[in-house]
Design a protein around this motif. Structure first.
Motif, short mmCIF file in Angstrom:
data_model
loop_
_atom_site.label_atom_id
_atom_site.label_comp_id
_atom_site.label_asym_id
_atom_site.label_seq_id
_atom_site.Cartn_x
_atom_site.Cartn_y
_atom_site.Cartn_z
N SER A 123 29.72 25.95 45.55
CA SER A 123 28.60 26.19 46.47
C SER A 123 27.71 24.96 46.63
O SER A 123 26.83 24.94 47.48
CB SER A 123 27.77 27.38 46.00
OG SER A 123 27.08 27.07 44.82
N THR A 124 27.93 23.95 45.78
CA THR A 124 27.22 22.69 46.00
C THR A 124 28.21 21.53 46.14
O THR A 124 27.94 20.57 46.85
CB THR A 124 26.26 22.35 44.84
OG1 THR A 124 26.99 22.31 43.60
CG2 THR A 124 25.17 23.40 44.72
N LEU A 125 29.35 21.62 45.48
CA LEU A 125 30.29 20.51 45.50
C LEU A 125 31.38 20.66 46.55
O LEU A 125 32.05 19.70 46.89
CB LEU A 125 30.97 20.38 44.12
CG LEU A 125 30.05 20.09 42.93
CD1 LEU A 125 30.87 19.96 41.66
CD2 LEU A 125 29.24 18.82 43.19
N PRO B 77 32.01 30.67 48.40
CA PRO B 77 32.48 29.79 47.33
C PRO B 77 31.89 30.17 45.98
O PRO B 77 30.91 30.90 45.94
CB PRO B 77 31.93 28.43 47.78
CG PRO B 77 30.68 28.77 48.53
CD PRO B 77 30.96 30.07 49.22
N THR B 78 32.50 29.66 44.93
CA THR B 78 31.94 29.92 43.59
C THR B 78 30.56 29.29 43.50
O THR B 78 30.28 28.30 44.16
CB THR B 78 32.85 29.34 42.50
OG1 THR B 78 33.11 27.97 42.81
CG2 THR B 78 34.16 30.10 42.42
N LEU B 79 29.74 29.88 42.67
CA LEU B 79 28.32 29.53 42.68
C LEU B 79 27.91 28.54 41.60
O LEU B 79 28.17 28.75 40.41
CB LEU B 79 27.50 30.82 42.51
CG LEU B 79 25.99 30.71 42.63
CD1 LEU B 79 25.58 30.30 44.03
CD2 LEU B 79 25.34 32.03 42.23
N THR B 80 27.29 27.46 42.03
CA THR B 80 26.68 26.53 41.09
C THR B 80 25.48 27.21 40.43
O THR B 80 24.70 27.87 41.12
CB THR B 80 26.22 25.26 41.83
OG1 THR B 80 27.36 24.55 42.29
CG2 THR B 80 25.38 24.38 40.91
N THR B 81 25.34 27.04 39.13
CA THR B 81 24.30 27.79 38.44
C THR B 81 23.96 27.19 37.09
O THR B 81 24.62 26.27 36.62
CB THR B 81 24.76 29.26 38.25
OG1 THR B 81 23.64 30.06 37.87
CG2 THR B 81 25.82 29.37 37.17
N ILE B 82 22.92 27.74 36.49
CA ILE B 82 22.57 27.39 35.11
C ILE B 82 23.19 28.44 34.21
O ILE B 82 22.96 29.64 34.39
CB ILE B 82 21.04 27.40 34.92
CG1 ILE B 82 20.38 26.23 35.63
CG2 ILE B 82 20.70 27.38 33.42
CD1 ILE B 82 20.64 24.88 34.98
N ALA B 83 23.95 28.01 33.23
CA ALA B 83 24.56 28.94 32.29
C ALA B 83 23.82 28.88 30.96
O ALA B 83 24.01 27.96 30.18
CB ALA B 83 26.03 28.59 32.08
N PRO B 84 22.94 29.85 30.72
CA PRO B 84 22.28 29.88 29.42
C PRO B 84 23.30 30.34 28.39
O PRO B 84 24.23 31.06 28.73
CB PRO B 84 21.18 30.94 29.58
CG PRO B 84 21.38 31.57 30.92
CD PRO B 84 22.62 31.03 31.53
#
Lengths: 345, 345
Positions: free
Chosen positions: A341-343, A285-292
DNA sequence: AACGATGGTTCCAACGTTGTAAACCTGTGA
DNA sequence: TCACAGGTTTACAACGTTGGAACCATCGTT
C-alpha cells in the motif's frame, strides 16, 4: 453432588487434611499414603472446589481482561495472546467488554468484581488518568498509551515515535500532502493524541507545513469511520497523496474508499496503518503498518500482574496500603512493516 | 480486607442474617431496619463475596463460552454478542479458547471447571458427537452444525441449506465451473461436511456434474488456506469461473489470490463466502455471503442455558440424573447477501 | 535408656454466605 | 388477661477448603 476432600479421605482411609496435602503437593507425605490418596482421587474423579479454595485463600486464579471491544481485530488478537500467556501460569482469563462506556470502565476499576478476580489487565478507552486511581486493592496493569504516570503498572509501545516513523516513511516516498485519519477531540483519547503528535513531529522535522484540512477526525476507530473520512478528504480542494490511518481498521476503510473511486494505491495515494492486524496482511494491496510486538506485550502484562500478586506484603506494616514497588512503565518494541500500500507490487 | 456481612451487621446494630435478608430482598424486613442496614451497606461499600455465595448456593453467576479461536472475526463477533446477551441476565462470561485441540475440548466438557461455572456454551471444532456426551452435570448448549442429535441443546443455522443457496446463486449467474474451498476429511469437521453437502445438492439439482478437482481441501479455515487453495485451483487445467468459500475468511483469502493474479472479480471469477463478517462488507469488491442471524443465535444460546438453570429438579426423584426436558435443536434464520463479488458494481 | 529432632498425620478453626428452625415481638380476639 | 397469629429477627449449622498447632511415631544421638 461432586465428590469432595471428605469423600476422597474416606475412601483412602486418611484424614481430610492429608488429602489436601497431596492435592497441593505438600512435601511431607509418605509415598504409600500419597499413592493411596492419588488412587482414590482418580477413582472418584475428584476436582478441587474453586469457590471453597478462593474463600479460604482469597485467590481465585482468575484475572480479568477489559478491552473496549472484541470485534476489533486488534483486541481480539490481544485477548487471545493474553489468554495464552495466562495459561502458562494456569490462570483463567475473564474477558470484559467495556464498549468504551465510561461508566462501565468506572465500575470495573471501582472493583465491581473485587472478590472474584485476582488482578485486572485493562485497556481503557474512555477513562483518563486520575479516575483510574481508585483501583481498590486489586492489582491492575494498564495497556495502551497513557501520558499520565498513573497509579498502576503500564505496558505500551511508544505510539508517538511509531506514528512519526510511519509518517517519515510516507515522506520518504516523496509524498507531501499526507493526511491523517483518526484524530479525536476527547481529552481522554490518548491514543489519537499521541499518534497525531508523532505525525506532526515528523512533518515538522521534514519542514512540511501542516494543513489542518488533512487531519480527519473520527467518532471511533472503525472501518466506516475510515471510509467516510477518506471520502471527505478526497472531496476536499486539494486531496492528499498519502494517508496515515491511526489504526489498520481506519486505513482499510480508507483503502476501500480509494479503490471504490478508481484511485490507484499506492500510485495515486499511499496508505499506511497501525497495529498489523491479520486483515492488513491479506488486503489488496497489502497494508503498510506498524507491527507492535503484541505477544511480548501480552506476556509482559501477565508477568507484571504475577509480580504484584507474588508480593506478600510486609506484615504488620499498619499503613494498610503496602502497595510495594512503585508503578512501572514498560515499553514494547515495534516494527514498521512496509507493504504494497506504500511500496507497490 | 473488604467488609463482609459481619461488619455491616455490627454497624447497623442487627444480626448478620438480617443484613443478608436485606441484600437478598427478603420481604419481611421492617422499613426502618431495612433503611438502617442499607445505609450501613452504602457507608461501608459492602459487596457480596461471590466465592462464599457460590460455596453456599452452588451458583457462580458465571457461564463459560468455548470457541476455537478469538482471532477469527466470526467468533470474535459471536463472543461479543454472547457477552451482551449474558449481561442482560447479569451473568459473567468466561471465554475459553480451545484452538481446536481435541484434548482441550475434552477437558472442558469433562468439566475441568465443573465447580466454577453454571453453564457452558460450546462451539466444538475437534470433538464429534459421542464424545460430547460426558458433560457431567453442567448444562451445555452447543453452537454450530451437528448431525448427531447429541445429549445437549443445540443452536445453529441450516448450514446445508445455506450452502445450497449460495451455490444456487452462483449457478444463477450462469457459472458452471464452481469451485468449493473448505472441504475437510476429518469426520468431526461437520461444518465442512454440511456445507459441502449443500454445494453438491445444488449442483445436482441444476444438473451440473461435480468435478472433484474443483473441491479444495483445507487444513483450517484461515485466510492463508483460502489463498493457497485458490492458487492451486487456478493452476489446474480448467480453472473455475466461481468460488464458494466455506467461510468468509477463506473467501477473502481466495479473493486476494485472484486480484493478485490480475483476474477480475466477479467478471472472471465470482466469489462467495459464508458468515458475513465485517471485513467482507468492506473488502474490494464487497463479498457475497450468507449472513446468519448471529445476534439471535447468541440470544437463543443464552436463553436455553437460562432455561436449564432455572429448572429445579423434581425433588426426591431418585434417578439421580433428572436432566429434565430432552435436548432441543433450534434453527436460526439466515440471509443471502449478494454483493459485488458476485454481482459486480 | 532417655532425649530431641524430624517426618508424617490429624484436629481445629476459620473464610463469608444462606437455609432452617426457632425465638422474639406486637397486636388482636376471646 | 391470655393465648394465638402474624410479621420480624436471630442462632446455628453447613458449604469445601486450607493454615497452623498439635500429635504420634520413628530414628539417631548422647
Amino acid at each position: 453432588m461432586p465428590p469432595g476432600l471428605k469423600d476422597v479421605a474416606a475412601r483412602a482411609g486418611v484424614s481430610i487434611k492429608t488429602v489436601s496435602n497431596v492435592v497441593n503437593g505438600y512435601v511431607h507425605v509418605s509415598p504409600g499414603t500419597r499413592a493411596r490418596v492419588q488412587q482414590a482421587i482418580d477413582a472418584l474423579g475428584y476436582i478441587p472446589n474453586v469457590a471453597a479454595r478462593q474463600l479460604r485463600s482469597g485467590r481465585s486464579g482468575v484475572i480479568a481482561l477489559a478491552v473496549p471491544e472484541l470485534q476489533s481485530p486488534y483486541f481480539a488478537e490481544l485477548a487471545g495472546l493474553i489468554v495464552q500467556a495466562a495459561e502458562r501460569r494456569s490462570w483463567t482469563v475473564l474477558i470484559d467488554q467495556t464498549d468504551g462506556h465510561a461508566d462501565r470502565e468506572r465500575n470495573l476499576v471501582a472493583g465491581l468484581r473485587r472478590h472474584a478476580i485476582d488482578g485486572l489487565i485493562f485497556s481503557p478507552l474512555a477513562l483518563a488518568g486520575e479516575e483510574l486511581s481508585t483501583t481498590g486493592d486489586t492489582p491492575m496493569v494498564l495497556l495502551g498509551e497513557r501520558i499520565w504516570h498513573g497509579p498502576a503498572d503500564h505496558v505500551a509501545i511508544d505510539s508517538t515515535a511509531a506514528a512519526a516513523d510511519v509518517t517519515r516513511h510516507l515522506i520518504g516516498l516523496g509524498r507531501h500532502r499526507i493526511a491523517a485519519i483518526g484524530a479525536q477531540r476527547l481529552p481522554s483519547a490518548v491514543t489519537a493524541h499521541q499518534r497525531l503528535a508523532g505525525y506532526r513531529a515528523a512533518l515538522a522535522e521534514a519542514g512540511i507545513p501542516e494543513d489542518p484540512r488533512l487531519v480527519a477526525e473520527v467518532a471511533s476507530f472503525h472501518r466506516v469511520d475510515g471510509a467516510a473520512a477518506m471520502a471527505a478528504l478526497l472531496d476536499g480542494p486539494e486531496p492528499p497523496d498519502a494517508v496515515f490511518g491511526f489504526n489498520d481498521v481506519l486505513a482499510l476503510g480508507a483503502l476501500r474508499t480509494l479503490l471504490e473511486r478508481g484511485l490507484r494505491v499506492p500510485e495515486d495515494v499511499a496508505v499506511a496503518g497501525f497495529d498489523d492486524i491479520e486483515d492488513g496482511r491479506f488486503s489488496t494491496p497489502t497494508l503498510t503498518t506498524i507491527a507492535p510486538d503484541t505477544a511480548e506485550l501480552a506476556r509482559l502484562a501477565v508477568d507484571l500482574l504475577a509480580e504484584r500478586l507474588g508480593e506478600t506484603k510486609p506484615e504488620g506494616d499498619g499503613s494498610g496500603d503496602g502497595s510495594g514497588t512503585p508503578p512501572r512503565e514498560l515499553r514494547v518494541p515495534y516494527e514498521l512493516k512496509a507493504r504494497e500500500s506504500t511500496l507497490g507490487r
